[in-house]
Design an enzyme around this catalytic site. Structure first.
Site, PDB file in Angstrom:
ATOM      1  N   ARG A 293       0.852  -1.190   0.000  1.00  0.00           N
ATOM      2  CA  ARG A 293       0.000   0.000   0.000  1.00  0.00           C
ATOM      3  C   ARG A 293       0.890   1.243   0.000  1.00  0.00           C
ATOM      4  O   ARG A 293       1.879   1.316   0.732  1.00  0.00           O
ATOM      5  CB  ARG A 293      -0.919   0.022   1.223  1.00  0.00           C
ATOM      6  CG  ARG A 293      -2.051  -1.006   1.195  1.00  0.00           C
ATOM      7  CD  ARG A 293      -3.097  -0.634   0.153  1.00  0.00           C
ATOM      8  NE  ARG A 293      -4.253  -1.513   0.157  1.00  0.00           N
ATOM      9  CZ  ARG A 293      -4.377  -2.593  -0.603  1.00  0.00           C
ATOM     10  NH1 ARG A 293      -3.395  -2.929  -1.432  1.00  0.00           N
ATOM     11  NH2 ARG A 293      -5.470  -3.337  -0.562  1.00  0.00           N
TER      12      ARG A 293
ATOM     13  N   GLU B 252      -4.604   6.523  -5.964  1.00  0.00           N
ATOM     14  CA  GLU B 252      -4.584   5.837  -7.242  1.00  0.00           C
ATOM     15  C   GLU B 252      -5.927   5.977  -7.959  1.00  0.00           C
ATOM     16  O   GLU B 252      -6.969   5.693  -7.344  1.00  0.00           O
ATOM     17  CB  GLU B 252      -4.255   4.353  -7.033  1.00  0.00           C
ATOM     18  CG  GLU B 252      -2.888   4.142  -6.423  1.00  0.00           C
ATOM     19  CD  GLU B 252      -2.595   2.683  -6.087  1.00  0.00           C
ATOM     20  OE1 GLU B 252      -1.424   2.367  -5.822  1.00  0.00           O
ATOM     21  OE2 GLU B 252      -3.550   1.863  -6.070  1.00  0.00           O
TER      22      GLU B 252
ATOM     23  N   HIS C 237       0.582  -0.070 -10.364  1.00  0.00           N
ATOM     24  CA  HIS C 237      -0.162  -1.086  -9.605  1.00  0.00           C
ATOM     25  C   HIS C 237      -0.417  -2.333 -10.461  1.00  0.00           C
ATOM     26  O   HIS C 237      -1.552  -2.811 -10.592  1.00  0.00           O
ATOM     27  CB  HIS C 237      -1.488  -0.519  -9.097  1.00  0.00           C
ATOM     28  CG  HIS C 237      -1.976  -1.207  -7.845  1.00  0.00           C
ATOM     29  ND1 HIS C 237      -2.563  -0.530  -6.814  1.00  0.00           N
ATOM     30  CD2 HIS C 237      -1.955  -2.519  -7.464  1.00  0.00           C
ATOM     31  CE1 HIS C 237      -2.897  -1.379  -5.854  1.00  0.00           C
ATOM     32  NE2 HIS C 237      -2.525  -2.599  -6.232  1.00  0.00           N
TER      33      HIS C 237
END
Length: 328
Positions: A244, A273, A294
């Site tokens: 994270r 994000e 990601h």
């Protein structure tokens, strides 16, 4: 039963097999994406909701009068108000162990890219430096071997364990941070992972050549890597984050990289994000910082597995034997 998948395109750009999910939920409605103002309308008649990163707060759940099951296409559950769901009798299920191989590959890729200065050498090639060299090779950037180096793992779940075991094949020494939860005693930690040495977070930071993050974002871990921690790390240390973004203080990381407090960092997650165009970690231009969007979990096999696992969760719930249930 009506099933609404609110952010389907976060999982499938068009290359996955939906048949296992459709066989279980024939009344499946796919929404590529759902804006916050669209959530209530799309869930009010649904019996089952499937989401990846959509946030469902107490106000949304209050509108979901018919919802009986929420399925997360993820392991993390911080985007759902679990307490509110429990009060309304809504079962919430996540998925586990679906992207281990994909994430492990990405972590190893990140470590090797940084330790071999892969990006910098690619830039040198594009600049014609090898072509103009008087020697047969370029030695601009030092390359280091992983053998005998120390890998520190913060968060030894399935992902952290898999990374640690693969790192052993490189000849790395493994250290694992003791749990941040006071109820998890050191003795219990050691019983669960006898093959790896457990040390305090402070000792891990000081001793590790590479640190890989696999812990959840909690009140205890938010901003865990601040300027004080970076000052405690080895000058040659690499930091890898596929967990994270909020685990790292962005300003402190930039300072650490710019002032060579650590050697490099590879981040697959950011605090917001998608990030803003002017996010400081995207605009820094630092050669010792790798940022990826990601994607550590996104191997096709892992994404297919995620949908298959959701189908299993729904099937078990409908059969009266729910699996992977999470509570507040």
């Amino acid at each position: 039963m009506k099933t609404a998948f609110l952010d389907y395109k976060t999982v499938d750009p068009g290359d996955l097999d939906l048949s296992p999910l459709r066989n279980i939920t024939p009344n499946l409605i796919l929404h590529d994406k759902t804006a916050p103002e669209e959530i209530n309308e799309r869930i009010q008649d649904a019996d089952i909701i499937i989401i990846n990163k959509i946030k469902l707060d107490v106000a949304n759940l209050y509108q979901a009068k018919k919802v009986k099951l929420i399925c997360l296409v993820a392991t993390g559950t911080d985007n759902v108000d679990l307490v509110a769901a429990n009060k309304q009798g809504i079962t919430v299920c996540n998925i586990k162990n679906y992207c281990t191989d994909s994430v492990v590959q990405h972590v190893v890729l990140s470590i090797l890219s940084l330790s071999h200065h892969f990006d910098e050498y690619q830039v040198s090639l594009k600049q014609g430096l090898w072509q103009k060299s008087e020697q047969f090779c370029l030695l601009q950037y030092p390359i280091t071997e992983l053998c005998s180096k120390t890998l520190g793992i913060v968060g030894l779940g399935v992902l952290g364990s898999a990374v640690a075991k693969l790192a052993v094949s490189f000849g790395m020494r493994i250290l694992v941070a003791k749990s941040f939860r006071p109820e998890n005693s050191s003795k219990k930690d050691e019983q669960q992972t006898p093959e790896f040495k457990r040390v305090s977070f402070q000792d891990l930071v000081v001793q590790s050549d590479v640190i890989s993050l696999h812990c959840p974002l909690t009140a205890d871990t938010k901003g865990l890597f601040d300027l004080q921690v970076f000052r405690s790390m080895k000058k040659n240390a690499l930091l890898i984050n596929t967990a994270r973004g909020g685990l790292i203080n962005d300003e402190a990381l930039l300072h650490a990289l710019e002032n060579k407090l650590i050697a490099g960092a590879a981040l697959d997650v950011l605090d917001h994000e998608p990030p803003a165009e002017d996010h400081p970690l995207l605009t820094s231009g630092l050669p010792n910082l790798i940022v990826t969007p990601h994607i550590a979990w996104t191997a096709k096999e892992a994404r297919q597995r995620s949908l298959d696992e959701v189908a299993k969760n729904i099937d078990c719930y409908l059969a009266g034997d729910p699996r992977n249930v999470v509570t507040g």
